[in-house]
Write a protein that holds these residues in place. Structure first.
Motif, PDB file in Angstrom:
ATOM      1  N   GLN A 179       0.862  -1.184   0.000  1.00 32.17           N
ATOM      2  CA  GLN A 179       0.000   0.000   0.000  1.00 32.17           C
ATOM      3  C   GLN A 179       0.889   1.222   0.000  1.00 32.17           C
ATOM      4  O   GLN A 179       1.068   1.864  -1.013  1.00 32.17           O
ATOM      5  N   CYS A 180       1.492   1.546   1.151  1.00 31.57           N
ATOM      6  CA  CYS A 180       2.399   2.692   1.135  1.00 31.57           C
ATOM      7  C   CYS A 180       3.720   2.323   0.496  1.00 31.57           C
ATOM      8  O   CYS A 180       4.389   3.163  -0.081  1.00 31.57           O
ATOM      9  N   GLY A 181       4.135   1.074   0.635  1.00 35.84           N
ATOM     10  CA  GLY A 181       5.349   0.619  -0.036  1.00 35.84           C
ATOM     11  C   GLY A 181       6.647   0.829   0.722  1.00 35.84           C
ATOM     12  O   GLY A 181       7.702   0.443   0.236  1.00 35.84           O
ATOM     13  N   ILE A 182       6.589   1.387   1.917  1.00 42.69           N
ATOM     14  CA  ILE A 182       7.849   1.653   2.632  1.00 42.69           C
ATOM     15  C   ILE A 182       8.503   0.344   3.089  1.00 42.69           C
ATOM     16  O   ILE A 182       9.721   0.235   3.167  1.00 42.69           O
ATOM     17  N   CYS A 183       7.684  -0.665   3.357  1.00 39.48           N
ATOM     18  CA  CYS A 183       8.219  -1.948   3.815  1.00 39.48           C
ATOM     19  C   CYS A 183       8.641  -2.833   2.660  1.00 39.48           C
ATOM     20  O   CYS A 183       9.258  -3.873   2.865  1.00 39.48           O
ATOM     21  N   THR A 184       8.243  -2.452   1.439  1.00 40.85           N
ATOM     22  CA  THR A 184       8.377  -3.343   0.285  1.00 40.85           C
ATOM     23  C   THR A 184       9.823  -3.753  -0.025  1.00 40.85           C
ATOM     24  O   THR A 184      10.085  -4.946  -0.220  1.00 40.85           O
ATOM     25  N   LEU A 232       8.204  -5.791   9.340  1.00 39.66           N
ATOM     26  CA  LEU A 232       6.914  -5.223   9.730  1.00 39.66           C
ATOM     27  C   LEU A 232       6.250  -4.538   8.543  1.00 39.66           C
ATOM     28  O   LEU A 232       6.896  -3.820   7.790  1.00 39.66           O
ATOM     29  N   CYS A 233       4.949  -4.783   8.412  1.00 40.41           N
ATOM     30  CA  CYS A 233       4.133  -4.010   7.482  1.00 40.41           C
ATOM     31  C   CYS A 233       2.923  -3.549   8.271  1.00 40.41           C
ATOM     32  O   CYS A 233       2.260  -4.346   8.919  1.00 40.41           O
ATOM     33  N   ARG A 234       2.647  -2.263   8.238  1.00 37.63           N
ATOM     34  CA  ARG A 234       1.523  -1.748   9.010  1.00 37.63           C
ATOM     35  C   ARG A 234       0.288  -1.556   8.127  1.00 37.63           C
ATOM     36  O   ARG A 234      -0.779  -1.286   8.646  1.00 37.63           O
ATOM     37  N   CYS A 235       0.456  -1.668   6.812  1.00 36.03           N
ATOM     38  CA  CYS A 235      -0.666  -1.315   5.931  1.00 36.03           C
ATOM     39  C   CYS A 235      -1.504  -2.506   5.486  1.00 36.03           C
ATOM     40  O   CYS A 235      -2.713  -2.376   5.336  1.00 36.03           O
ATOM     41  N   THR A 236      -0.884  -3.633   5.192  1.00 37.94           N
ATOM     42  CA  THR A 236      -1.576  -4.649   4.388  1.00 37.94           C
ATOM     43  C   THR A 236      -2.219  -5.777   5.186  1.00 37.94           C
ATOM     44  O   THR A 236      -3.037  -6.513   4.641  1.00 37.94           O
TER      45      THR A 236
HETATM   46  S1  FES Z   1       2.781  -1.284   2.669  1.00 38.21           S
HETATM   47 FE1  FES Z   1       2.925   0.273   4.174  1.00 38.21          FE
HETATM   48  S2  FES Z   1       4.111  -0.677   5.687  1.00 38.21           S
HETATM   49 FE2  FES Z   1       3.820  -2.246   4.275  1.00 38.21          FE
END
Ligand code: FES
Ligand code: FES
Lengths: 158, 754
Positions: free
Chosen positions: A100-105, A135-139
């Motif tokens: 989603q946000c992609g920071i963890c990708t 850690l992923c906070r979005c998915t």
């Molecule tokens: S996609 Fe946002 S933290 Fe994983």
């Protein structure tokens, strides 16, 4: 303060850099080499956003010193695709919307690459435990697990 | 032509498909630039000094030693951010939170900041700043803070909303009340009454990307700010006001954002970075550490809630009452008020009363967290509803269906509902296969409902058609989870062209008119409305140009499936002109073609969800495992269903963390004891099962495609659904969130002992 001279292989290229004794490999990658794919989510080894592969071992680059990379091979997310051909994991992450946000990708892609290198046919549980350091906070991880399963299938066929 | 936002049924071509997002490749290759990935030539490193005390008077700050350290280019304190708020109390609180003035109000409160040539020098400089504190008594618990003898956090606060103006200051900043009917009478008609008190602990949004920005103030008074934010236009307003700048001279670019969930709707470090840059005359990069993120940004309210609900034997609720106390941190807020509005919003009630109290505590300033305030209220209400169903002997789903709000119901917070999805989500849950899945030993099933308002708001969008027929869409709502894909789909749908020919970007504050934040689940709802309007404006021009090319009246040209079509017998041989052909000729027919839209998106359309989950509880250790989880939610219309599912799953996962594990733990000294991901543990991959989703589509009458916001409602039911499941598994009613193993074990033991 005088820096430490380091020679390392990063994504297949020989690289030389100077770094301070207290600089992490993550700092070096991001601030000295301009490779900002690896992210700093915590700086304490708890989130996996900074994951890189160091001589076939998955590490948190925030816990490795820049000087420790001397003579070693470092793989980051920037080295995953071949030219404009994405790695199957990258492709499947896109198709499954595993970000989603992609920071963890970047961290997940590197950790999943390492996982599949060691276990090409993982069960769902093995994927879940294999990626538990990221850690992923979005998915809610659902689509990440599916993307890795799908990529494993594609890679076995290849 | 006036834009008509009303829903009209249609067959969709692009909307409802699942293409790859336009920003996807950059995000899987590491090329996408987030807050901390941007650098400027000559930039300095900014660092913030934070109070180690929960509550202390700042007698004096001596920065002289730090200023003399070689490599230090600027040191600032509150004196460098003077109060220019001109009586605007809310802005003053933001300013004071960015940099403490006379008092430090929580562990982590900023008191000074430095800019230096590198991180090491900046860290050393912080150690050389001497702050003379006079430590004051503190209070971190919401119930304690309401007591008469509690340490006062702000002696200028007198409770608002009381019948009589209070004579003494208090930590309670406001009382609010909602409802209708007569609860006293209602309880008189009840055969069963459930009355219980609940508590929830404070949690953090937990975005993986810490706050980060680069600020650059020029000597001519103009400035640039690169920042990860949910609302760069609002950041511009706030920063400009706090620094005494003209907003037009500050250009804010929103970077890719690594999660926000409401936590990146408030300025924290940005005014500090700008003030440092102004003083140093060089760009300053300021990135929070994870410790700072926990201690000084976020979190949500801790709460204490009393519920009373009564029902007749036949299962009709006769009265419902709630008293809700929400912590706000050290500054006034409206968190309990929102909780009081949402608490009973799922139900059709003749007699309902909710009262909210906003409570100051020595903790960080409460920030919005996904459907802010609603999950805690839902936890308390839905737990009591479950218990009441059990007492009556009714199935919890049937009991809720019987009392569910409908179109025409007057909501507990005032307005009368249009078409809504609470009944349908409950019915879908009732017939979902999850309800029939077998449960093993020590496993329990729980379900709960949730409500969220959804916001609309000010929105501005530009749609430019290139000479090659490609479309670029510039929006001002930050993309927090795939909205560029959704908005490209909407533009493609409206124009009748392929998704691949549209590319959406998020424009900076100098390139587009004002946009509200991406909050309140408004991003896709309101920007899609503006995109439809902009596309319709562009279509009008496309028709005009086609008419010109054909030399006929524009009234005879209609727009169908990406083409201008000449209407009427007399034009029978004209055929069609594609968007591409019209665009290619645009240089000769009047120049570039574009559509703009500026609007206030109204009627966001309330949203409802029902969640079901199965939890296994280990009676020996109190440990829990989530076995199955299902989300049923109304999306109005799912523009990109995969991202809608993602929102459902993500909200559920955050709710699971909140319900079972996450909490701020304060020591007796008022210091936060777990400011890191090791001790503040959010769910990891191995903690969760697959999260099943079911999207219902009950069109929102106030959007052309029927879209409702989808981002927030999914975090509302999990606390309650899980509490109900754990209570069923453990055989004891859980009333304190998070239900960590020690709390569950204590509850089981108390039940056995009692
Ligand atoms: S996609 Fe946002 S933290 Fe994983
Ligand atoms: S930044 Fe290295 S593990 Fe989080």
């Amino acid at each position: 303060m005088a820096g430490i001279a380091v020679s390392a292989t990063i994504n297949g290229d020989s690289v030389e850099y100077l770094c301070q004794p207290d600089e992490t490999l993550l700092d070096v990658l991001r601030d000295r080499l301009g490779l900002t794919g690896a992210k700093e989510g915590c700086g304490t080894g708890d989130c996996g956003a900074c994951s890189v592969i160091l001589d076939n071992r998955l590490v948190c680059s925030c816990l490795v010193l820049g000087a420790e990379a001397e003579g070693r091979r470092v793989e980051t997310v920037e080295g995953m695709a071949h030219g404009d051909k994405l790695h199957p994991l990258q492709q499947k992450f896109l198709e499954h919307a595993a970000l989603q946000c992609g920071i963890c990708t970047p961290g997940f892609l590197i950790a999943a690459k390492d996982l599949l290198a060691k276990n090409p046919d993982p069960t769902e549980e093995e994927i879940r435990f294999g990626l538990a350091g990221n850690l992923c906070r979005c998915t809610g991880y659902d689509k990440i697990v599916r993307a890795v399963q799908d990529a494993a299938t594609v890679m076995k066929g290849a | 032509m006036n834009f008509d936002p009303r829903y009209s049924g249609r067959n969709f071509t692009s909307v409802g498909t699942r293409p790859i997002r336009p920003d996807g490749v950059d995000k899987v290759t590491g090329r996408a630039r987030y807050g901390a990935d941007f650098n400027m030539a000559g930039q300095l490193v900014g660092r913030v000094l934070r109070s180690p005390h929960a509550h202390a008077t700042i007698r004096k700050i001596d920065t002289s030693k730090a200023e003399k350290l070689p490599g230090v280019k600027a040191v600032i304190t509150a004196a460098d951010l003077p109060d220019l708020t001109d009586g605007d109390a809310a802005m003053y609180d933001i300013l004071d939170n960015c940099m403490a003035r006379t008092k430090a109000l929580y562990d982590g409160h900023a008191v000074a900041a430095v800019a230096a040539v590198d991180a090491r020098t900046a860290r050393q400089a912080l150690k050389l700043i001497v702050v003379d504190y006079e430590v004051l008594p503190h209070v971190t618990d919401v119930d304690e803070a309401m007591k008469h003898h509690a340490p006062l956090i702000n002696d200028a606060i007198f409770t608002e909303g009381l019948e009589e103006k209070p004579v003494k200051p208090s930590n309670v900043t406001k009382r609010s009340q909602f409802g209708h009917g007569d609860v006293h009478q209602g309880f008189g008609h009840a055969d069963f009454v459930v009355e219980r008190s609940f508590k929830t602990e404070q949690t953090h949004q937990g975005y993986i990307e810490p706050h980060a920005c680069v600020a650059s103030v020029s000597s001519d008074g103009t400035a640039d700010l690169w920042v990860c934010t949910q609302g760069h236009f609002v950041y511009r307003q706030h920063c400009a006001q706090l620094l005494g700048m003209e907003a037009s001279k500050l250009r804010v670019t929103s970077s890719e954002i690594g999660g926000g969930f409401g936590g990146k709707t408030h300025v924290w470090a940005e005014p500090v970075a700008l003030a440092l840059s102004r003083k140093a005359g060089r760009p300053v990069k300021l990135v929070m550490t994870r410790d700072e993120v926990f201690r000084a940004s976020g979190p949500t309210s801790a709460t204490s809630i009393d519920i009373r609900i009564g029902a007749r034997k036949d299962g009709t609720i006769t009265a419902a009452e709630a008293t809700l106390r929400y912590s706000c941190g050290p500054y006034a807020g409206s968190w309990a008020e929102i909780g009081a509005m949402t608490a009973f919003a799922c139900y059709k009630l003749d007699n309902v009363k909710t009262v909210g109290y906003e409570v100051l505590v020595n903790r960080p300033k409460t920030a919005a967290y996904r459907a802010p305030s609603a999950p805690m209220a839902a936890f308390a209400v839905e737990s009591a509803v479950d218990e009441l169903a059990k007492e009556i002997g009714m199935d919890p789903v049937e009991f809720r269906i019987r009392n569910a709000a409908q179109e025409g119901t007057r909501s507990s917070y005032g307005p009368v509902y249009g078409p809504i999805g609470i009944g349908p989500t409950l019915e879908a849950a009732r017939s979902h296969p999850h309800m029939k899945a077998p449960l093993g030993p020590n496993q329990g099933r729980g379900m709960a409902c949730g409500f969220w308002f959804n916001f609309g708001g000010q929105t501005c969008t530009d749609l430019n058609i290139g000479m090659d027929g490609s479309v670029s869409l510039a929006v001002g709502t930050v993309d927090v989870g795939g909205s560029r894909a959704s908005l490209s789909l909407v533009a493609a749908e409206e124009l009748g062209i392929a998704y691949e020919h549209v590319k959406a970007i998020v424009a900076d504050t100098s390139s587009l008119g004002y946009n509200d934040m991406t909050d309140g689940s408004r991003g896709t709802f309101s920007s899609s409305m503006a995109t439809i309007s902009a596309a319709r404006n562009a279509i009008k021009i496309l028709r005009e140009r086609a008419a010109q090319m054909w030399d006929i009246s524009v009234d005879d040209v209609v727009w169908e499936k990406g083409h201008a079509v000449a209407r009427g017998e007399k034009h029978g041989n004209l055929g069609k002109l594609s968007l591409k052909e019209i665009a290619a000729a645009s240089g000769k027919t009047g120049g570039p073609i574009a559509g703009h839209s500026e609007l206030v998106a109204d009627g966001a359309g309330v949203s409802f969800a029902t969640h079901i989950c199965d939890i296994e509880v280990d009676p020996e250790t109190g440990a829990t495992r989530v076995i199955r989880y299902t989300v049923v939610q109304d999306a109005g219309k799912a523009v990109h269903p995969t991202y809608v599912e993602g929102q459902y799953q993500g909200g559920a996962a955050q709710g699971i963390g909140w319900a079972l594990n996450e909490e701020y733990i304060y020591g007796k000294d008022g210091r936060l004891q777990n400011p890191g991901f090791l001790d503040y543990r959010i769910p990891v991959c191995s903690d969760l099962p697959m999260i099943d989703t079911q999207i219902l589509e009950i069109p929102n009458p106030n959007h052309p495609y029927g879209v409702r916001g989808v981002g927030e409602t999914s975090i509302v039911p999990p606390l309650a659904a899980i509490a109900n499941a754990v209570s069923n598994a453990a055989g004891v009613r859980m009333t304190h969130i998070p239900m960590s193993p020690p709390r569950i074990l204590a509850a089981i033991e108390a039940e056995r002992g009692g």
